[in-house]
Design an enzyme around this catalytic site. Structure first.
Site: not given
Length: 314
Positions: A161, A255, A285
């Protein structure tokens, strides 16, 4: 393809909780309390192996009085190389504890030293401080090769991320500054365009763990008025991606950041950078950590370890 039905109950549980505050300090406190109580997905994550030596050090960073903590995982006296890992959390949250299991898995699986970086967070330390901290941690790792027992020419970077964004930023900074270059960059569920221009941002704006509103808050707080097209913030906006290290980019289909991963993989390939890209169908995610629940999550982790092993043991 819709979200994997085995993940859906966990998403529903997450969304049934009270809204999280849009204040980083309060959010960090809330996250710490929830972790102490046990996460809703804790039983679905495999335990990782013990490592021979694990220790923490404080290292100096760019500004005169700045220091950060790194946690070092050393599986053997002599190791092929090292990976410098950056945790996620939207540049505002997250700790090295969040990357502890991943660090252990990579250290044991690939036979490398892992340096897990507790970079400083926005809003106290907005862009470009986190990227600069991560670059300094990469430099420090190369400098410590003799002491920690690995080849200084075989040091890679990786992250999830926001940490994936920072891995790409470190690679760009290494090219810009002409210093040591990572031997590999491994980015998972990464954000590469902080202008939020990927079509996936709207396609998966609600109901898939990471929302558009959450992403907007993180980006706005991290940038603190800086230009979102600065390549160190948004690697997709770099004019020239040639000469960067080989990349592994793994993303989740459902996502808001999925489009960033697709676009960056294509840009790297166009620039002649070796790139391995895969988008995992039905994932959201963060669901890649569910190694105790999903075979695809175990495959995901295996891809990461195999790629690092190959880079370190050519």
């Amino acid at each position: 393809m819709p979200v994997d039905p085995r993940i859906a109950p966990l998403i529903a549980l997450i969304h049934s909780q009270p809204p999280a505050p849009h204040d980083p300090v309060a959010r960090r406190r809330m996250n710490a309390e929830r972790k102490a109580e046990g996460t809703p997905y804790g039983d679905y994550v495999q335990e990782e192996p013990e490592i021979a030596t694990v220790f923490e050090e404080r290292i100096k960073v760019a500004d005169p009085d700045g220091e950060i903590t790194v946690r070092v995982y050393r599986p053997a006296e002599e190791n092929a190389g090292a990976m410098v890992l950056f945790h996620g959390g939207g540049w505002l949250m997250g700790t090295i504890d969040d990357s502890d299991r991943r660090s252990r898995a990579i250290a044991a699986g690939a036979g490398v030293v892992v340096v897990n970086v507790d970079y400083r967070l926005a809003p106290e330390f907005p862009f470009p401080v986190p990227a600069q901290d991560c670059y300094r941690a990469f430099e420090w790792t190369v400098e410590q090769a003799g002491r920690l027992g690995f080849d200084p020419a075989k040091v890679g970077v990786g992250g999830e991320s926001a940490g994936g964004n920072l891995s790409a930023a470190v690679s760009l900074l290494a090219k810009e500054r002409g210093g040591p270059m990572p031997v590999i960059q491994v980015t998972e569920i990464p954000a590469f365009d902080l202008t939020m221009s990927s079509t996936s941002v709207e396609e998966y704006a609600e109901g898939h763990v990471l929302t558009k509103a959450e992403l907007e808050w993180c980006v706005r707080t991290y940038l603190a008025g800086h230009d979102a097209t600065d390549p160190i913030a948004s690697p997709l906006h770099a004019a020239d991606l040639s000469g960067l290290p080989p990349a592994v980019i793994l993303s989740a289909q459902c996502d808001p950041l999925a489009g960033d991963a697709r676009r960056y993989a294509a840009r790297l390939a166009e620039a002649g950078v070796p790139v391995t890209f895969r988008e995992f169908a039905g994932h959201v995610h963060g669901s890649h950590i569910l190694t105790g629940l999903l075979p695809a999550s175990r495959e995901w982790r295996a891809m990461v370890i195999n790629a690092i092993t190959t880079a370190m043991h050519p």
